[in-house]
Design a protein around this motif. Sequence first.
Motif, short mmCIF file in Angstrom:
data_model
loop_
_atom_site.label_atom_id
_atom_site.label_comp_id
_atom_site.label_asym_id
_atom_site.label_seq_id
_atom_site.Cartn_x
_atom_site.Cartn_y
_atom_site.Cartn_z
N ILE A 10 81.27 18.53 121.34
CA ILE A 10 80.74 17.45 120.45
C ILE A 10 80.37 18.47 118.95
N LYS A 13 83.30 19.34 116.38
CA LYS A 13 84.12 18.30 115.58
C LYS A 13 83.43 18.18 114.13
N TYR A 15 82.16 15.86 111.17
CA TYR A 15 81.64 14.56 110.92
C TYR A 15 81.60 14.20 109.54
N VAL A 21 73.71 11.92 112.26
CA VAL A 21 74.58 10.99 113.42
C VAL A 21 73.78 11.09 114.86
N GLU A 22 73.77 10.00 115.46
CA GLU A 22 73.23 9.59 116.57
C GLU A 22 74.20 9.46 117.77
N GLN A 23 74.25 9.98 118.94
CA GLN A 23 74.97 9.86 120.07
C GLN A 23 74.21 9.82 121.33
N THR A 24 74.98 9.41 122.43
CA THR A 24 74.49 9.71 123.53
C THR A 24 75.19 10.72 124.45
N PHE A 25 74.87 11.35 125.29
CA PHE A 25 75.62 12.29 126.13
C PHE A 25 74.94 12.40 127.58
N ASP A 29 69.85 11.81 124.70
CA ASP A 29 70.17 11.28 123.32
C ASP A 29 70.22 12.48 122.45
N LEU A 30 71.31 12.56 121.29
CA LEU A 30 71.57 13.43 120.41
C LEU A 30 71.49 12.93 119.15
N ALA A 31 70.94 13.71 118.16
CA ALA A 31 70.95 13.44 116.71
C ALA A 31 71.09 14.72 115.93
N LYS A 48 64.83 9.46 123.49
CA LYS A 48 64.42 8.81 122.38
C LYS A 48 63.30 7.91 122.72
#
Length: 83
Positions: A10, A13, A15, A21-25, A29-31, A48
């Motif tokens: 992740i 990549k 962006y 950028v916030e995502q879940t994996f 929770d990723l930021a 979060k």
Amino acid sequence: MELGEPIMKILKKDYEPLAMVEQTFKRYDLAFKTDEAGKPILLFIGKKDANGNIKGDRFARRLKYGQNGEVIKDHWEHKGKAT
């Protein structure tokens, strides 16, 4: 905590430049914040809370470029707890 290969995929990549950028994996929770080139440079990983802040760990990326613009060093360093 070490960053595993699925999370590194992740983070390798590109962006949107200068964005958060916030995502879940899986259960995390990723930021992450990106630099001018769109590469993630600051990562918060954990859960979060109600205010939207991530409680867990914080990592910083060290990128070192050569004279021709090639990446010489690409390393993620654990900086401690994120609150």
